[in-house]
Each structure stands twice: as C-alpha cells, then as structure tokens.
Design an enzyme around this catalytic site. Structure first.
Site, short mmCIF file in Angstrom:
data_model
loop_
_atom_site.label_atom_id
_atom_site.label_comp_id
_atom_site.label_asym_id
_atom_site.label_seq_id
_atom_site.Cartn_x
_atom_site.Cartn_y
_atom_site.Cartn_z
N SER A 100 1.02 -1.42 -0.23
CA SER A 100 -0.11 -0.18 0.04
C SER A 100 0.74 0.87 -0.41
CB SER A 100 -0.99 0.04 1.25
OG SER A 100 -1.71 -1.08 1.27
N ASP A 142 -6.90 -8.46 4.83
CA ASP A 142 -6.32 -9.07 3.60
C ASP A 142 -5.22 -9.88 4.46
OD1 ASP A 142 -6.46 -7.28 2.02
OD2 ASP A 142 -4.30 -6.15 1.82
C1 S3P Z 1 -5.30 -1.95 0.05
C2 S3P Z 1 -6.43 -1.82 0.76
C3 S3P Z 1 -7.69 -2.76 0.71
C4 S3P Z 1 -6.56 -3.75 0.83
C5 S3P Z 1 -6.08 -4.18 -0.56
C6 S3P Z 1 -4.69 -2.88 -0.50
C7 S3P Z 1 -5.29 0.33 0.17
O1 S3P Z 1 -8.95 -2.37 0.40
O2 S3P Z 1 -7.73 -4.71 1.25
O3 S3P Z 1 -5.18 -4.54 -0.78
O4 S3P Z 1 -3.85 -0.07 -0.31
O5 S3P Z 1 -5.47 0.65 -0.37
P1 S3P Z 1 -10.17 -1.99 0.26
O6 S3P Z 1 -10.15 -0.50 0.52
O7 S3P Z 1 -11.47 -2.21 -0.58
O8 S3P Z 1 -10.52 -2.20 1.13
#
Ligand code: S3P
Length: 425
Positions: A21, A315
């Site tokens: 992220s 996750d």
């Molecule tokens: C992420 C947010 C999450 C996560 C994804 C990465 C991000 O998704 O599941 O692997 O980097 O902002 P969601 O925002 O759909 O919950």
C-alpha cells in the site's frame, strides 16, 4: 502444480519486502511533486509495477534500479496518456488512479486483468461523480474498461459518508479532493488504513483527521521529501507470524515491519488467541511506525471478532483462518463480506480449498467465516484462483500440516516475489 512439503522449522530471522500500500502511494505522490524522490525498500511486486507503468504513461520520470527514483512534473503536471492504462491485478492502482485522473484536463482509459475486470468500481465512481467527475464503466458495477473524461468544470468538494470502510475508495476521493474548488469531508464507518493521509501530510497537504472523519483542503502544490523509506509489509509478515506460532519449537524475528495501528489487527487477534508476539525496536519514518516482531510457538485458542477489527486485518484473513485451524475450539470472524470482492471471492475460496486440507473445518455465510479448530489435516491438491494471498495462505497451511500442491505459485509475485525462498530455509 507446485508441491509444498511439510516443514519443521522456519529461519530465525526474516526480512520482508516493502509495504504494498505504501509503495503504491510513494510512487503516486512523488509523481505529483516537482523534485526527485528516492524510494527505499520499494516493493517491486507486479501490482506496484502496474502503478509505475501507469504513472510513466502520464509523463512521470521513474527510474528503476536498486532504489526507485521518481521526478514529478508538479501537482498539475500529469500528461494525457497516449494509450490505455493497464492496472493489471491491482485494485489499489486502479481505484487510486481513478481519483487522480478524475480532475485532470485529459482523457484516460483503464483496463486490467481477468480478476480486476470483475471487481466493483461503482463504489469509487459514485463519490467521484458527485464531485463532478465524468467517468464511464461497463454495466451497473461500472466494471473495466473505464474511461475518465476531462470534467466540464473544476471538481467541487463534497461530504461523503462511505457505506464500506475501504482505504482504496477513501484514497481516490482524497486524491480528487486535492484538485477541488472547496474542502471535502469523508466519513468512514470504521477507520481503514491511513497511509494516503499520512503521506500527504508529509508532502505538506492540509488534511485533518478526527475519529472516522477526514477533511481535505484543496492544494496548490505538494512538496516531496527527498527520500521515502517504505517499511516492511505486515500483510506479508502475517504468513510468518502465523506459521511460527503454529509450528512446534520455533522462534522467529521478523525485521522492520510496518506497525501503523490501522494495520495491526493481525497482531491483536493472534495475541488474543494466545500467540506469543513481542514488538521490539520501534522506529518512525515519514509518519509511519515500524518494528521487529518476535514470535514463538504458541498454543492457540479460538476467538470471535468483527466490526472495526476487520479493516485492520482485511488482507490477513486467509492467514488467520490457517491459525484458527490449528487453534483449540471455534473461531468466528464476522463482517467479512468484503472478502467476496477481493482478487477472488476469498470466503468461497477458503471454504472450498481449505476444507480439502482440514475437512469439515471451514464454513461461511454471506458475511461470516467460522473455523472449527483442531481437526485432522491431510495432504491435498488445491486451487489458488490466481490470488496471491490464497497461494501464500495455502502454502503455510500445507507446510504446517501434511503438505499441499497448489495449481499456481506464480501469483505470489503480486505482493511477495521471494515468498517461496523464505519458506524453504
Ligand atoms: C488497500 C486497501 C484494501 C486492501 C488492499 C490494499 C490499499 O482494500 O484489501 O489490498 O492499499 O488501500 P479496500 O480498500 O478495498 O478494503
């Protein structure tokens, strides 16, 4: 098929790759400054490379070596891409870039792989359209391919109450809000990961947060720091936290893991299950905390959780489901409907595939996952559904049980290219 054999022991010290992220956000925000930024410990996984490729197509100079260096053309310096932007498998690339391209004075068309083309994008297009953006997707879910047109006039700030806690949706609105003609307020049901807010604050943007509310003021310029150091990804560390806890006689130190409180649900839940985890050597960089995590073999027991805990470990649920299968008693994970719209329907995939390793142990309803711990484990052939987190969770499951064969091991390259090197000492 890749066969994973049972293992007795993990290495004593593990370094994990950079946070996915934060790596995405480091590329995107550095692209909006007008100086060169060096990104250290960048995750060179397929998802973050998709972000680099899209930003390059919008005129950003990005050099890839041992470190990554990004030289932006300023907040208003993105250029119209000459071709389609391909987000690959990456929801973060697509959703954040929808927010970033919405206010630009140009046209951008996005596509992605088979998985991403099925994932719902209406959740991000709806608030952006309320701000005045002109975005067109396929059918009611606004699936890919998606085209973003130059807006008729400058976007306006909105107050948006998000129906689901999603950092991707929140971040898309935040990025668009930087270009709006008035402030924007976002209200989340529960706090989701806040890396965009923290990094934008480090870039000098005016973002105020209080509880579940985020207020974003329009920006004239972003001032990039010379260097961004990406902490290790707690979502990748999760596999070793779980494996070390369930293997006998193990003691592992996982070095330099990001411990932003919006991401540490895995530590809290594993500890409540009885896992021995210590947080050592806490450091800070760019507003993000990191630490070494020391974990040892533990006797786990089943727990029940849901609500605000879910965005803090969304996750990590496949890995946690493995821990629960080795725990005594039942584990009940509520409010996990979001897992149905990840890289695959992870609730269905867990029930289908994990039950092959530990029969009659995993059950799901629309929104709840129940795991009956302590059942017998057997060798099985399992499908990953081309989902990196399913592949890694199945691998640690098999490694701690009687082995497993998985149909696709390549997909781990999305977030953890050297995963199998670490698994085998
Ligand atoms: C992420 C947010 C999450 C996560 C994804 C990465 C991000 O998704 O599941 O692997 O980097 O902002 P969601 O925002 O759909 O919950």
């Amino acid at each position: 098929m890749k066969k994973i054999l049972p293992i007795k022991k993990l290495r004593e010290e593990i370094s994990i790759p950079g946070d996915k992220s934060i790596s995405h956000r480091a590329i995107m925000l550095s692209s909006l400054g007008d100086t060169t930024v060096e990104i250290e410990n960048f995750l060179a996984g397929a998802d973050c490379l998709s972000t680099i490729s899209c930003m390059k197509k919008m005129g950003v100079d990005i050099q890839i070596g041992k470190k990554i260096s990004v030289t932006g053309n300023g907040l208003f310096g993105l250029r119209e891409p000459e071709n389609i932007l391909d987000a690959g498998n990456s929801g973060t690339t697509l959703r954040l870039l929808l927010g970033l391209t919405a206010p630009q004075n140009f046209l951008a068309t996005f596509t992605g792989d088979d998985s991403l083309r099925k994932r719902p994008m209406a959740r991000v297009i709806k608030p952006l359209a309320e701000m005045g953006a002109s975005i067109f997707g396929r059918n009611d879910n606004k699936n890919l391919p998606i085209t973003v047109l130059k807006p008729e006039k400058k976007l306006h700030g909105i107050t948006y109450k998000m129906p689901v806690a999603s950092a991707q949706v929140k971040s898309a609105i935040i990025l668009a809000a930087l270009y709006a003609d008035s402030p924007t307020t976002i209200i989340e049901p529960y706090p989701s990961r806040n890396h965009t807010e923290k990094m934008l604050q480090a870039f000098g943007a005016n973002i105020q947060t209080s509880g579940n509310e985020i207020k974003i003021l329009p920006a004239e310029k972003l001032t990039a720091p010379p260097k961004i150091i990406v902490p290790g990804d707690i979502s990748s560390a999760a596999y070793w936290l779980v494996l070390a806890a369930i293997l006998k006689n193990s003691r592992v130190k996982i070095k330099n893991v990001g411990i932003n409180e919006t991401r540490t649900g895995i530590i809290d839940v594993l500890k409540s299950m009885g896992a021995q985890i210590e947080i050592l050597n806490v450091q800070e960089s760019g507003g993000e905390l990191s630490a070494d995590l020391q974990v040892a073999s533990s006797n786990l027991r089943g727990v029940e959780f849901g609500d605000e805990m879910i965005p803090r470990l969304i996750d990590e649920i496949p890995a946690l489901a493995v821990a629960a299968a080795f725990a005594e008693g039942d584990t009940v994970i509520k409010d996990v409907g979001e897992l149905r719209v990840k890289e695959t329907d992870r609730l269905a995939a867990i029930v289908e595939e994990f039950n092959k390793i530990s029969p009659k142990s995993f059950e799901a309803t629309e929104n709840t996952l129940t795991i009956h711990g302590g059942n017998k484990k057997v060798f099985a052939e399992c499908k990953t559904y081309a989902d990196h987190r399913m592949a890694m969770a199945l691998s640690i499951f098999g490694a701690a049980a009687d082995g497993v064969a998985i149909d696709d091991s390549e997909c781990v390259k999305i977030s953890y290219p050297n995963f199998f090197e670490i698994l085998y000492i």
